[in-house]
Design a protein around this motif. Structure first.
Motif, PDB file in Angstrom:
ATOM      1  N   ASP A 114       0.834  -1.193   0.000  1.00 20.66           N
ATOM      2  CA  ASP A 114       0.000   0.000   0.000  1.00 20.66           C
ATOM      3  C   ASP A 114       0.874   1.251   0.000  1.00 20.66           C
ATOM      4  O   ASP A 114       2.105   1.173  -0.037  1.00 20.66           O
ATOM      5  CB  ASP A 114      -0.943  -0.005   1.204  1.00 20.66           C
ATOM      6  CG  ASP A 114      -0.211  -0.130   2.541  1.00 20.66           C
ATOM      7  OD1 ASP A 114       1.020   0.139   2.593  1.00 20.66           O
ATOM      8  OD2 ASP A 114      -0.860  -0.478   3.535  1.00 20.66           O
ATOM      9  N   SER A 115       0.261   2.395   0.020  1.00 21.96           N
ATOM     10  CA  SER A 115       1.001   3.654  -0.063  1.00 21.96           C
ATOM     11  C   SER A 115       1.916   3.865   1.133  1.00 21.96           C
ATOM     12  O   SER A 115       2.998   4.449   0.995  1.00 21.96           O
ATOM     13  CB  SER A 115       0.028   4.823  -0.189  1.00 21.96           C
ATOM     14  OG  SER A 115      -0.852   4.882   0.915  1.00 21.96           O
ATOM     15  N   SER A 116       1.520   3.378   2.294  1.00 25.61           N
ATOM     16  CA  SER A 116       2.372   3.555   3.481  1.00 25.61           C
ATOM     17  C   SER A 116       3.642   2.713   3.373  1.00 25.61           C
ATOM     18  O   SER A 116       4.732   3.164   3.757  1.00 25.61           O
ATOM     19  CB  SER A 116       1.603   3.211   4.754  1.00 25.61           C
ATOM     20  OG  SER A 116       1.189   1.860   4.753  1.00 25.61           O
ATOM     21  N   GLU A 117       3.542   1.498   2.830  1.00 27.49           N
ATOM     22  CA  GLU A 117       4.734   0.673   2.638  1.00 27.49           C
ATOM     23  C   GLU A 117       5.628   1.261   1.549  1.00 27.49           C
ATOM     24  O   GLU A 117       6.858   1.247   1.663  1.00 27.49           O
ATOM     25  CB  GLU A 117       4.347  -0.759   2.300  1.00 27.49           C
ATOM     26  CG  GLU A 117       5.508  -1.661   1.891  1.00 27.49           C
ATOM     27  CD  GLU A 117       6.610  -1.774   2.938  1.00 27.49           C
ATOM     28  OE1 GLU A 117       7.755  -2.071   2.550  1.00 27.49           O
ATOM     29  OE2 GLU A 117       6.341  -1.554   4.148  1.00 27.49           O
ATOM     30  N   ARG A 118       5.025   1.768   0.505  1.00 33.05           N
ATOM     31  CA  ARG A 118       5.788   2.431  -0.542  1.00 33.05           C
ATOM     32  C   ARG A 118       6.579   3.604   0.044  1.00 33.05           C
ATOM     33  O   ARG A 118       7.769   3.763  -0.235  1.00 33.05           O
ATOM     34  CB  ARG A 118       4.831   2.922  -1.629  1.00 33.05           C
ATOM     35  CG  ARG A 118       5.482   3.564  -2.840  1.00 33.05           C
ATOM     36  CD  ARG A 118       4.384   3.915  -3.854  1.00 33.05           C
ATOM     37  NE  ARG A 118       4.926   4.450  -5.091  1.00 33.05           N
ATOM     38  CZ  ARG A 118       5.226   5.722  -5.281  1.00 33.05           C
ATOM     39  NH1 ARG A 118       5.052   6.592  -4.301  1.00 33.05           N
ATOM     40  NH2 ARG A 118       5.709   6.125  -6.437  1.00 33.05           N
ATOM     41  N   GLN A 119       5.923   4.411   0.864  1.00 30.70           N
ATOM     42  CA  GLN A 119       6.594   5.548   1.481  1.00 30.70           C
ATOM     43  C   GLN A 119       7.670   5.090   2.449  1.00 30.70           C
ATOM     44  O   GLN A 119       8.745   5.706   2.545  1.00 30.70           O
ATOM     45  CB  GLN A 119       5.569   6.423   2.211  1.00 30.70           C
ATOM     46  CG  GLN A 119       6.121   7.739   2.710  1.00 30.70           C
ATOM     47  CD  GLN A 119       6.640   8.635   1.599  1.00 30.70           C
ATOM     48  OE1 GLN A 119       6.141   8.582   0.470  1.00 30.70           O
ATOM     49  NE2 GLN A 119       7.657   9.437   1.893  1.00 30.70           N
ATOM     50  N   ARG A 120       7.431   3.996   3.146  1.00 24.62           N
ATOM     51  CA  ARG A 120       8.424   3.450   4.078  1.00 24.62           C
ATOM     52  C   ARG A 120       9.701   3.062   3.332  1.00 24.62           C
ATOM     53  O   ARG A 120      10.823   3.352   3.781  1.00 24.62           O
ATOM     54  CB  ARG A 120       7.847   2.248   4.817  1.00 24.62           C
ATOM     55  CG  ARG A 120       8.735   1.690   5.932  1.00 24.62           C
ATOM     56  CD  ARG A 120       8.056   0.526   6.656  1.00 24.62           C
ATOM     57  NE  ARG A 120       6.801   0.948   7.250  1.00 24.62           N
ATOM     58  CZ  ARG A 120       5.585   0.530   6.875  1.00 24.62           C
ATOM     59  NH1 ARG A 120       5.474  -0.339   5.875  1.00 24.62           N
ATOM     60  NH2 ARG A 120       4.507   0.954   7.475  1.00 24.62           N
ATOM     61  N   ARG A 121       9.544   2.426   2.186  1.00 26.16           N
ATOM     62  CA  ARG A 121      10.724   2.040   1.397  1.00 26.16           C
ATOM     63  C   ARG A 121      11.444   3.268   0.837  1.00 26.16           C
ATOM     64  O   ARG A 121      12.678   3.286   0.770  1.00 26.16           O
ATOM     65  CB  ARG A 121      10.309   1.099   0.258  1.00 26.16           C
ATOM     66  CG  ARG A 121       9.775  -0.242   0.743  1.00 26.16           C
ATOM     67  CD  ARG A 121       9.606  -1.217  -0.403  1.00 26.16           C
ATOM     68  NE  ARG A 121       8.776  -2.352  -0.028  1.00 26.16           N
ATOM     69  CZ  ARG A 121       8.547  -3.404  -0.793  1.00 26.16           C
ATOM     70  NH1 ARG A 121       9.086  -3.471  -2.001  1.00 26.16           N
ATOM     71  NH2 ARG A 121       7.763  -4.398  -0.376  1.00 26.16           N
ATOM     72  N   ILE A 122      10.685   4.262   0.432  1.00 25.85           N
ATOM     73  CA  ILE A 122      11.317   5.498  -0.037  1.00 25.85           C
ATOM     74  C   ILE A 122      12.171   6.101   1.071  1.00 25.85           C
ATOM     75  O   ILE A 122      13.332   6.465   0.853  1.00 25.85           O
ATOM     76  CB  ILE A 122      10.255   6.508  -0.513  1.00 25.85           C
ATOM     77  CG1 ILE A 122       9.651   6.054  -1.849  1.00 25.85           C
ATOM     78  CG2 ILE A 122      10.856   7.911  -0.648  1.00 25.85           C
ATOM     79  CD1 ILE A 122       8.464   6.887  -2.314  1.00 25.85           C
ATOM     80  N   GLU A 123      11.622   6.218   2.250  1.00 28.75           N
ATOM     81  CA  GLU A 123      12.331   6.873   3.352  1.00 28.75           C
ATOM     82  C   GLU A 123      13.504   6.050   3.855  1.00 28.75           C
ATOM     83  O   GLU A 123      14.542   6.603   4.235  1.00 28.75           O
ATOM     84  CB  GLU A 123      11.357   7.150   4.495  1.00 28.75           C
ATOM     85  CG  GLU A 123      10.301   8.192   4.133  1.00 28.75           C
ATOM     86  CD  GLU A 123       9.265   8.380   5.213  1.00 28.75           C
ATOM     87  OE1 GLU A 123       9.353   7.687   6.261  1.00 28.75           O
ATOM     88  OE2 GLU A 123       8.350   9.208   5.018  1.00 28.75           O
ATOM     89  N   ARG A 124      13.387   4.750   3.802  1.00 23.97           N
ATOM     90  CA  ARG A 124      14.427   3.889   4.373  1.00 23.97           C
ATOM     91  C   ARG A 124      15.544   3.567   3.388  1.00 23.97           C
ATOM     92  O   ARG A 124      16.707   3.425   3.792  1.00 23.97           O
ATOM     93  CB  ARG A 124      13.786   2.593   4.876  1.00 23.97           C
ATOM     94  CG  ARG A 124      14.740   1.679   5.605  1.00 23.97           C
ATOM     95  CD  ARG A 124      14.017   0.477   6.169  1.00 23.97           C
ATOM     96  NE  ARG A 124      14.955  -0.550   6.569  1.00 23.97           N
ATOM     97  CZ  ARG A 124      14.625  -1.785   6.902  1.00 23.97           C
ATOM     98  NH1 ARG A 124      13.362  -2.149   6.916  1.00 23.97           N
ATOM     99  NH2 ARG A 124      15.555  -2.675   7.234  1.00 23.97           N
ATOM    100  N   PHE A 125      15.233   3.491   2.099  1.00 23.94           N
ATOM    101  CA  PHE A 125      16.224   3.045   1.122  1.00 23.94           C
ATOM    102  C   PHE A 125      16.492   4.063   0.006  1.00 23.94           C
ATOM    103  O   PHE A 125      17.648   4.379  -0.286  1.00 23.94           O
ATOM    104  CB  PHE A 125      15.777   1.715   0.487  1.00 23.94           C
ATOM    105  CG  PHE A 125      15.466   0.661   1.495  1.00 23.94           C
ATOM    106  CD1 PHE A 125      16.477   0.042   2.216  1.00 23.94           C
ATOM    107  CD2 PHE A 125      14.152   0.293   1.751  1.00 23.94           C
ATOM    108  CE1 PHE A 125      16.191  -0.926   3.169  1.00 23.94           C
ATOM    109  CE2 PHE A 125      13.854  -0.679   2.695  1.00 23.94           C
ATOM    110  CZ  PHE A 125      14.872  -1.286   3.412  1.00 23.94           C
TER     111      PHE A 125
END
Length: 272
Positions: A114-125
């Motif tokens: 979902d969008s929250s996981e997508r954003q999590r990957r953006i911020e982390r990697f």
């Protein structure tokens, strides 16, 4: 070699730096250096052999980038995660930044994010890599005239059953300053077939070169080498021998060590 931990407690370091002379006029980038996935993401539901393919990373580029950085005393910045997790050579708004299907392989670990996981990957990697590039360029601009940026990639010798004739290609958008001498010198080798914006077009909105080179007015080029030519140490060394004098020349050209802006083709009415 320096690993940069930007998310304390996760145990995974998303970027890697080869230190070099910040005043030397050259910055090397390697967006797809690794096929590693952080332990908390497992294998994304894929068998190991899928990560050994081009969909997992750009084969041969990490050792080639490291060797060139060593020879040229140039800083090199690389990612340490697979493009299947998130693609650092895409803008944060690009729908293909997390691939659900890649060259026929369904990626189960990406299929329902979902969008929250997508954003999590953006911020982390994704974002730590681009933040690192930005900081390094700031330091280089303080130390000397603007550097030339070279991004190093590789591509498959065959795509959808069609052989690719090029041994290497130079991708670019609108700034020809580093591209023309690079093409001329690489193409002077009678044994090479060199592509100009082959096997891909170099105009991609918000990709790494757009964000850090075009938008800053820095001379740049994206090098693509066919993967079978750099799949082993001998191939890497052969291409390092070939590329070293060309990159040395680019770094020493005063006409490239300036800031000049060229409108991106990806911003135009026919952008795709």
């Amino acid at each position: 070699m320096t690993l940069h931990s930007t998310h304390a407690g996760t145990g995974f370091v998303p970027t890697e730096t080869v230190p070099g002379n910040l005043a030397g006029g050259l910055l090397l980038l390697c967006d797809h250096a690794s096929n590693t996935v952080p332990p908390d993401y497992g294998d994304l539901g894929l068998p190991k052999e899928q990560f050994e393919r081009h969909i997992g990373y750009d084969i041969g580029v990490r050792p080639l980038t490291q060797e060139l950085a060593r020879r040229l005393n140039a800083p090199a910045l690389m990612t340490t995660y697979s493009r299947l997790l998130i693609d650092p050579n895409r803008g944060e708004d690009d729908p293909t930044i997390v691939m659900r299907l890649s060259d026929g392989a369904v990626v189960p670990g990406n299929a329902r994010i979902d969008s929250s996981e997508r954003q999590r990957r953006i911020e982390r990697f994704h974002r730590p890599y681009h933040d690192l590039i930005g900081r390094t360029l700031d330091q280089m601009l303080e130390a000397a005239p603007p550097p030339v940026i070279i991004s190093i990639h590789s591509y498959t010798p065959v795509w959808r059953g069609v052989p690719r004739p090029w041994h290497a290609g130079i991708l670019w958008d609108a700034d020809p300053r580093a591209v023309r001498p690079f093409l001329d010198q690489l193409g002077a080798d009678p044994d090479l077939v060199v592509g100009d914006n082959e096997p891909y077009d170099g105009a991609l909105k918000n990709d790494t070169m757009y964000r850090h080179a075009s938008k800053r007015g820095l001379a740049h080029a994206l090098l693509e080498v066919r993967q079978d030519l750099i799949a082993d140490e001998a191939g890497v060394m052969s291409w390092a021998d070939r590329l070293q004098p060309i990159l040395e020349d680019l770094a020493q050209r005063p006409d490239l060590r300036t800031i000049e802006y060229f409108p991106s083709r990806s911003d135009g009415p026919t952008a795709r």
